[in-house]
Design a protein around this motif. Structure first.
Motif, short mmCIF file in Angstrom:
data_model
loop_
_atom_site.label_atom_id
_atom_site.label_comp_id
_atom_site.label_asym_id
_atom_site.label_seq_id
_atom_site.Cartn_x
_atom_site.Cartn_y
_atom_site.Cartn_z
N ARG A 100 39.02 12.70 -16.75
CA ARG A 100 38.25 12.64 -15.50
C ARG A 100 39.08 11.84 -14.50
NH1 ARG A 100 35.17 16.19 -14.66
NH2 ARG A 100 33.86 14.97 -13.27
N ASP A 101 38.70 11.97 -13.24
CA ASP A 101 39.46 11.31 -12.19
C ASP A 101 38.96 9.86 -12.04
OD1 ASP A 101 41.10 10.80 -10.10
OD2 ASP A 101 39.89 11.86 -8.60
N ILE A 102 39.19 9.08 -13.09
CA ILE A 102 38.69 7.70 -13.09
C ILE A 102 39.84 6.79 -13.50
CG2 ILE A 102 37.06 6.10 -14.15
CD1 ILE A 102 35.31 8.64 -14.70
N SER A 103 40.16 5.82 -12.67
CA SER A 103 41.32 4.98 -12.94
C SER A 103 41.02 3.96 -14.03
CB SER A 103 41.75 4.25 -11.66
OG SER A 103 40.81 3.25 -11.35
N MET A 104 42.07 3.45 -14.64
CA MET A 104 41.90 2.42 -15.65
C MET A 104 41.28 1.17 -15.02
SD MET A 104 42.71 3.65 -18.48
CE MET A 104 42.86 2.19 -19.51
N ASN A 105 41.62 0.91 -13.77
CA ASN A 105 41.03 -0.24 -13.09
C ASN A 105 39.52 -0.09 -12.95
OD1 ASN A 105 43.24 -1.84 -12.73
ND2 ASN A 105 43.73 -1.06 -10.69
N ALA A 106 39.09 1.14 -12.66
CA ALA A 106 37.65 1.39 -12.53
C ALA A 106 36.96 1.14 -13.87
CB ALA A 106 37.40 2.82 -12.06
N ILE A 107 37.64 1.49 -14.96
CA ILE A 107 37.05 1.28 -16.29
C ILE A 107 37.01 -0.22 -16.61
CG2 ILE A 107 37.38 1.68 -18.77
CD1 ILE A 107 38.47 4.47 -18.00
N ASP A 108 38.08 -0.93 -16.26
CA ASP A 108 38.08 -2.38 -16.47
C ASP A 108 36.95 -3.04 -15.69
OD1 ASP A 108 40.21 -2.33 -18.16
OD2 ASP A 108 41.71 -2.84 -16.64
N ASP A 109 36.80 -2.61 -14.43
CA ASP A 109 35.72 -3.18 -13.60
C ASP A 109 34.36 -2.87 -14.21
OD1 ASP A 109 37.59 -4.12 -11.88
OD2 ASP A 109 37.30 -2.57 -10.34
N PHE A 110 34.23 -1.65 -14.72
CA PHE A 110 32.99 -1.22 -15.35
C PHE A 110 32.62 -2.18 -16.49
CE2 PHE A 110 30.48 1.03 -18.44
CZ PHE A 110 29.69 1.92 -17.71
N VAL A 111 33.60 -2.46 -17.35
CA VAL A 111 33.33 -3.29 -18.53
C VAL A 111 33.05 -4.74 -18.09
CG1 VAL A 111 34.28 -4.16 -20.70
CG2 VAL A 111 34.71 -1.80 -20.01
N GLU A 112 33.81 -5.22 -17.10
CA GLU A 112 33.58 -6.58 -16.59
C GLU A 112 32.16 -6.73 -16.04
OE1 GLU A 112 36.25 -8.46 -13.68
OE2 GLU A 112 37.90 -7.56 -14.81
N GLU A 113 31.77 -5.72 -15.25
CA GLU A 113 30.45 -5.75 -14.63
C GLU A 113 29.35 -5.70 -15.68
OE1 GLU A 113 29.29 -2.81 -11.63
OE2 GLU A 113 31.14 -3.40 -10.58
N LEU A 114 29.57 -4.83 -16.68
CA LEU A 114 28.59 -4.68 -17.76
C LEU A 114 28.39 -6.03 -18.45
CD1 LEU A 114 26.88 -2.84 -19.70
CD2 LEU A 114 28.93 -2.78 -21.13
N GLU A 115 29.51 -6.68 -18.75
CA GLU A 115 29.40 -7.94 -19.47
C GLU A 115 28.71 -9.00 -18.61
OE1 GLU A 115 32.95 -9.16 -21.47
OE2 GLU A 115 32.08 -11.11 -21.96
N ARG A 116 29.01 -8.99 -17.34
CA ARG A 116 28.35 -9.95 -16.44
C ARG A 116 26.85 -9.69 -16.41
NH1 ARG A 116 30.67 -9.23 -10.99
NH2 ARG A 116 29.07 -7.63 -10.99
N ASP A 117 26.47 -8.40 -16.32
CA ASP A 117 25.05 -8.04 -16.33
C ASP A 117 24.37 -8.54 -17.61
OD1 ASP A 117 25.48 -6.78 -13.98
OD2 ASP A 117 25.25 -4.74 -14.74
#
Ligand SMILES: [Zn+2]
Length: 162
Positions: free
Chosen positions: A77-94
């Motif tokens: 998919r057109d999703i950067s590794m940075n976007a995935i890192d941000d996703f995981v960071e945000e999830l953990e913060r939530d």
């Protein structure tokens, strides 16, 4: 830090960057032997989040494990590794904001589904098809129905509450 390509221990830091929410530092390193570059992440040592699994067992929440799952769902998919890192960071913060030491696994699964839906529909369905193994078929049908009824533009709905 060992070079992932040749195993050399000596390297130099060529770039350091603070993550969006200030919880992580990414360091770009260059191996002194083979000169290839790799990235390391530095986190403050935190109290682990414990996941309560369906059968009652406890497991530590591992961000790398989650990242691998999200990467798999986002493959091609057109999703950067940075976007995935941000996703995981945000999830953990939530998850930390919930303020509980132990969080039921289905709560985490639902959070991931909600966030993935906002990120990418295909990744969402892929994740859902794996996630469904841990829930019953009705839940998966519900997920598909809600996806179909939303169509293209619908973001910001409520999560998949049971
Ligand atoms: Zn090397």
């Amino acid at each position: 830090m060992k070079c992932p390509f040749c195993g050399e221990l000596d390297n130099k830091v060529i770039d350091s960057r603070l993550g969006k929410d200030g919880n992580v530092i990414r360091r770009r390193r260059e191996c002194l032997l083979c000169t290839r570059r790799f990235t390391t992440y530095e986190h403050v040592e935190e109290i682990p989040i414990m996941i309560i699994k369906k059968d009652g067992r406890r497991e530590v929440f591992l961000r790398d494990k989650v990242r691998r799952g999200i990467q798999k769902a986002c493959q091609k998919r057109d999703i950067s590794m940075n976007a995935i890192d941000d996703f995981v960071e945000e999830l953990e913060r939530d998850l930390r904001e919930i303020g509980e030491k132990e969080i039921p696994s289905h709560n985490i699964g639902e959070k991931i589904m909600t966030k993935l839906h906002a990120l990418d529909d295909v990744a969402y369905v892929r994740f859902a098809s794996v996630y469904r193994e841990f829930k019953d078929v009705n839940d998966f049908v519900y997920v598909l129905n809600s996806l179909l009824s939303i169509g293209g533009g619908g973001k910001g709905r409520n999560g998949t509450t049971r």
